[in-house]
Write a protein that holds these residues in place. Sequence first.
Motif, PDB file in Angstrom:
ATOM      1  N   ASN A 112      23.866  99.870  13.526  1.00 30.36           N
ATOM      2  CA  ASN A 112      22.614  99.881  12.766  1.00 30.36           C
ATOM      3  C   ASN A 112      22.537  98.690  11.812  1.00 30.36           C
ATOM      4  N   GLU A 113      23.674  98.300  11.269  1.00 29.32           N
ATOM      5  CA  GLU A 113      23.695  97.137  10.381  1.00 29.32           C
ATOM      6  C   GLU A 113      23.344  95.866  11.155  1.00 29.32           C
ATOM      7  N   ALA A 114      23.844  95.764  12.394  1.00 33.49           N
ATOM      8  CA  ALA A 114      23.518  94.600  13.226  1.00 33.49           C
ATOM      9  C   ALA A 114      22.014  94.540  13.499  1.00 33.49           C
ATOM     10  N   VAL A 115      21.422  95.685  13.798  1.00 32.33           N
ATOM     11  CA  VAL A 115      19.977  95.746  14.054  1.00 32.33           C
ATOM     12  C   VAL A 115      19.204  95.347  12.805  1.00 32.33           C
ATOM     13  N   ASN A 116      19.610  95.868  11.660  1.00 35.15           N
ATOM     14  CA  ASN A 116      18.873  95.570  10.432  1.00 35.15           C
ATOM     15  C   ASN A 116      19.061  94.137   9.958  1.00 35.15           C
ATOM     16  N   ALA A 117      20.182  93.514  10.290  1.00 30.93           N
ATOM     17  CA  ALA A 117      20.356  92.096   9.973  1.00 30.93           C
ATOM     18  C   ALA A 117      19.279  91.267  10.671  1.00 30.93           C
ATOM     19  N   VAL A 118      18.977  91.612  11.926  1.00 29.53           N
ATOM     20  CA  VAL A 118      17.923  90.911  12.670  1.00 29.53           C
ATOM     21  C   VAL A 118      16.554  91.242  12.079  1.00 29.53           C
ATOM     22  N   ARG A 119      16.324  92.498  11.759  1.00 25.89           N
ATOM     23  CA  ARG A 119      15.038  92.899  11.170  1.00 25.89           C
ATOM     24  C   ARG A 119      14.760  92.133   9.878  1.00 25.89           C
ATOM     25  N   ILE A 120      15.748  92.094   9.003  1.00 26.48           N
ATOM     26  CA  ILE A 120      15.577  91.433   7.700  1.00 26.48           C
ATOM     27  C   ILE A 120      15.246  89.954   7.881  1.00 26.48           C
ATOM     28  N   ARG A 121      15.991  89.294   8.743  1.00 26.14           N
ATOM     29  CA  ARG A 121      15.757  87.860   8.958  1.00 26.14           C
ATOM     30  C   ARG A 121      14.417  87.597   9.633  1.00 26.14           C
TER      31      ARG A 121
ATOM     32  N   ILE B  25      11.684  89.416   9.221  1.00 26.61           N
ATOM     33  CA  ILE B  25      10.673  89.599   8.179  1.00 26.61           C
ATOM     34  C   ILE B  25      10.615  88.378   7.260  1.00 26.61           C
ATOM     35  N   LEU B  26      11.776  87.804   6.970  1.00 29.21           N
ATOM     36  CA  LEU B  26      11.823  86.660   6.053  1.00 29.21           C
ATOM     37  C   LEU B  26      11.348  85.353   6.684  1.00 29.21           C
ATOM     38  N   THR B  27      11.340  85.278   8.001  1.00 28.42           N
ATOM     39  CA  THR B  27      11.042  83.989   8.646  1.00 28.42           C
ATOM     40  C   THR B  27       9.798  84.008   9.535  1.00 28.42           C
ATOM     41  N   GLU B  28       9.182  85.171   9.729  1.00 25.38           N
ATOM     42  CA  GLU B  28       7.991  85.272  10.561  1.00 25.38           C
ATOM     43  C   GLU B  28       6.892  85.979   9.772  1.00 25.38           C
ATOM     44  N   ASP B  29       5.649  85.787  10.190  1.00 28.54           N
ATOM     45  CA  ASP B  29       4.521  86.449   9.532  1.00 28.54           C
ATOM     46  C   ASP B  29       4.299  87.829  10.130  1.00 28.54           C
ATOM     47  N   THR B  30       4.610  88.865   9.357  1.00 28.10           N
ATOM     48  CA  THR B  30       4.435  90.263   9.739  1.00 28.10           C
ATOM     49  C   THR B  30       4.886  90.510  11.185  1.00 28.10           C
ATOM     50  N   PRO B  31       6.173  90.281  11.458  1.00 27.77           N
ATOM     51  CA  PRO B  31       6.651  90.423  12.837  1.00 27.77           C
ATOM     52  C   PRO B  31       6.739  91.875  13.290  1.00 27.77           C
ATOM     53  N   GLU B  32       6.695  92.063  14.604  1.00 26.72           N
ATOM     54  CA  GLU B  32       7.051  93.349  15.189  1.00 26.72           C
ATOM     55  C   GLU B  32       8.565  93.487  15.045  1.00 26.72           C
ATOM     56  N   ILE B  33       9.005  94.621  14.528  1.00 22.16           N
ATOM     57  CA  ILE B  33      10.424  94.823  14.243  1.00 22.16           C
ATOM     58  C   ILE B  33      11.044  95.710  15.314  1.00 22.16           C
ATOM     59  N   PHE B  34      12.205  95.299  15.759  1.00 22.49           N
ATOM     60  CA  PHE B  34      12.942  95.982  16.814  1.00 22.49           C
ATOM     61  C   PHE B  34      13.267  97.419  16.423  1.00 22.49           C
TER      62      PHE B  34
ATOM     63  N   VAL C  52       6.469  95.127  11.028  1.00 21.41           N
ATOM     64  CA  VAL C  52       5.850  96.315  11.636  1.00 21.41           C
ATOM     65  C   VAL C  52       6.869  96.962  12.567  1.00 21.41           C
ATOM     66  N   LEU C  53       7.308  98.140  12.190  1.00 18.20           N
ATOM     67  CA  LEU C  53       8.265  98.895  12.996  1.00 18.20           C
ATOM     68  C   LEU C  53       7.498  99.904  13.837  1.00 18.20           C
ATOM     69  N   SER C  54       7.800  99.967  15.127  1.00 17.86           N
ATOM     70  CA  SER C  54       6.998 100.754  16.061  1.00 17.86           C
ATOM     71  C   SER C  54       6.821 102.209  15.627  1.00 17.86           C
ATOM     72  N   TYR C  55       7.849 102.826  15.079  1.00 17.30           N
ATOM     73  CA  TYR C  55       7.762 104.251  14.754  1.00 17.30           C
ATOM     74  C   TYR C  55       7.506 104.527  13.271  1.00 17.30           C
ATOM     75  N   ARG C  56       7.404 103.471  12.427  1.00 14.95           N
ATOM     76  CA  ARG C  56       7.076 103.698  11.014  1.00 14.95           C
ATOM     77  C   ARG C  56       5.893 102.872  10.554  1.00 14.95           C
ATOM     78  N   GLY C  57       5.453 101.905  11.347  1.00 13.94           N
ATOM     79  CA  GLY C  57       4.328 101.064  10.956  1.00 13.94           C
ATOM     80  C   GLY C  57       4.763  99.919  10.064  1.00 13.94           C
ATOM     81  N   ALA C  58       3.779  99.285   9.407  1.00 14.60           N
ATOM     82  CA  ALA C  58       4.054  98.133   8.542  1.00 14.60           C
ATOM     83  C   ALA C  58       4.695  98.610   7.243  1.00 14.60           C
ATOM     84  N   GLU C  59       5.734  97.903   6.835  1.00 15.36           N
ATOM     85  CA  GLU C  59       6.371  98.225   5.556  1.00 15.36           C
ATOM     86  C   GLU C  59       7.010  96.961   4.993  1.00 15.36           C
ATOM     87  N   SER C  60       7.119  96.936   3.670  1.00 15.75           N
ATOM     88  CA  SER C  60       7.713  95.779   3.002  1.00 15.75           C
ATOM     89  C   SER C  60       9.220  95.768   3.223  1.00 15.75           C
TER      90      SER C  60
END
Length: 198
Positions: free
Chosen positions: A96-105, A107-116, A163-171
């Motif tokens: 889960n930490e590996a997945v969230n490392a990608v999510r965080i980066r 969000i920081l480098t793309e405009d409102t990306p779709e999150i895995f 934007v996470l598929s099962y939770r929607g857009a979040e900061s």
Amino acid sequence: MPELDWANALDRLFDNPDDADVRPWAAARIEAGACTPGQRRAYELLTAGESVIDLLARTPHIAQQAVESAPARLLTIAPGDGEWDATQVIHHLADNEAVNAVRIRSILTEDTPEIFGYDSDPWARFFRLESVEDALERFVVSRRNTVALVKSLTPRDLDRKGVLSYRGAESLRVLLAVLAGHDRDHLDQLRATLDAAA
């Protein structure tokens, strides 16, 4: 006032843990089961005034202490059919930490990306490829990097959204609070699993 959802409710609790509109809204949804475990725990820690970054920093060390203080034979005893043993909980935290490392980066480098998003249960088939010690080390090192990254961010960075598929857009700050809530749930699971095995 815009209609509340979990993303903006948790955002508001960062600014005001006593928000008189958000707290009853969230309590009602928790009572109805209309939230993920991570969202429920994020609500609990924010309304208690706990530091998300401190919780994120502490989790690997708490997990490490639990594993190192338990007899090795208890680490592979599941509390029931279809439930994870302690080693599987550790592997999940590392994955889960590996997945969230990608999510965080993202969000920081793309405009409102779709999150895995992913279903963690099928990933369990890979858990035995790595020792629990290696999975724990992977979690410790990856989380140390996550915490260092988060500490370097500005408030504007933390307001960026994905934007996470099962939770929607979040900061990003909400994603981090939910991650801390997820940690707390799995630390409780880890303790309960080891207690049951003993």
